[in-house]
Enzyme design. Structure first.
Site, PDB file in Angstrom:
ATOM      1  N   CYS A 117       0.831  -1.208   0.000  1.00 42.94           N
ATOM      2  CA  CYS A 117       0.000   0.000   0.000  1.00 42.94           C
ATOM      3  C   CYS A 117       0.869   1.263   0.000  1.00 42.94           C
ATOM      4  CB  CYS A 117      -0.961  -0.062   1.180  1.00 42.94           C
ATOM      5  SG  CYS A 117      -2.335   1.095   1.086  1.00 42.94           S
ATOM      6  N   HIS A 118       0.848   2.043   1.073  1.00 44.68           N
ATOM      7  CA  HIS A 118       1.654   3.262   1.166  1.00 44.68           C
ATOM      8  C   HIS A 118       3.055   3.005   1.713  1.00 44.68           C
ATOM      9  CE1 HIS A 118      -2.287   5.062   0.541  1.00 44.68           C
ATOM     10  NE2 HIS A 118      -1.690   6.211   0.311  1.00 44.68           N
ATOM     11  N   TYR A 137      -0.186   1.300  -3.494  1.00 42.14           N
ATOM     12  CA  TYR A 137      -1.466   1.947  -3.723  1.00 42.14           C
ATOM     13  C   TYR A 137      -1.245   2.961  -4.852  1.00 42.14           C
ATOM     14  CZ  TYR A 137      -5.989   3.997  -2.873  1.00 42.14           C
ATOM     15  OH  TYR A 137      -7.281   4.424  -3.040  1.00 42.14           O
TER      16      TYR A 137
END
Length: 191
Positions: A117-118, A137
């Site tokens: 993700c991040h 992401y």
């Protein structure tokens, strides 16, 4: 058994910290979760990011996650692999020079690294993605591109492996992401 370091902070994504923390221990690895400015036994707040059809994810309060190791004095050379969950924590953890030095150690030593993700925001800030393909992401794509990496086209439930680096867009990819990371770790699971 591998010794795995996990870098977390307040408002780490709940699933992205809890699921790999528990799953990696379940298969026999030792996982130490650390946060700058906090000690073993302290907690970080988490957030649940959900995909509900809006232009971006929604955010809801998650659980309090207990750290089981202390960040200060962490020696990356004592670990075999690194896990970097997402959420909002990476946006400020990447400002910590010691965090970036830890990340650089794992890449310089070609040790397995998993980010989701991040989490790749920290990898980008550490300058370790030049010439690498790194999933994340989609909003993190510009960070990856600016530092010389590429964002492969990976579905939200898929994972990407580039040598020692295993990445994924978000928590729906946990089965694929963790399976790929276990492969890079050399972990064998027999049914």
């Amino acid at each position: 058994m591998k010794r795995i370091l996990m870098l977390v902070g307040d408002f780490v994504e709940d699933y992205e910290v809890m699921v790999p923390f528990q799953a990696l221990q379940m298969v026999g690895h030792v996982v130490h979760a650390v946060c700058p400015g906090k000690r073993a036994g302290d907690r970080v707040r988490t957030a649940v990011h959900d995909f509900e059809g809006d232009q971006t994810y929604s955010e809801k309060p998650g659980h309090n996650f207990a750290l089981n190791a202390t960040f200060e004095g962490t020696d990356a050379s004592h670990y075999d692999a690194l896990v970097v969950p997402g959420g909002r924590a990476p946006e400020y953890l990447r400002l910590n020079a010691a965090v970036l030095d830890i990340v650089r150690h794992f890449f310089a030593a070609n040790k397995p690294v998993a980010a989701i993700c991040h989490g790749p925001q920290i990898l980008a800030a550490a300058g370790v993605l030049k010439g690498r393909a790194c999933s994340a992401y989609p909003a993190v794509g510009p960070d990856i591109g600016v530092c010389g990496g590429t964002l492969p086209d990976v579905p939200i439930d898929g994972a990407h492996t580039d040598g020692n680096l295993v990445t994924a867009p978000a928590w729906p990819a946990h089965p694929a992401w963790l399976r790929a990371f276990l492969t890079v770790l050399g972990t064998k699971i027999e049914a």
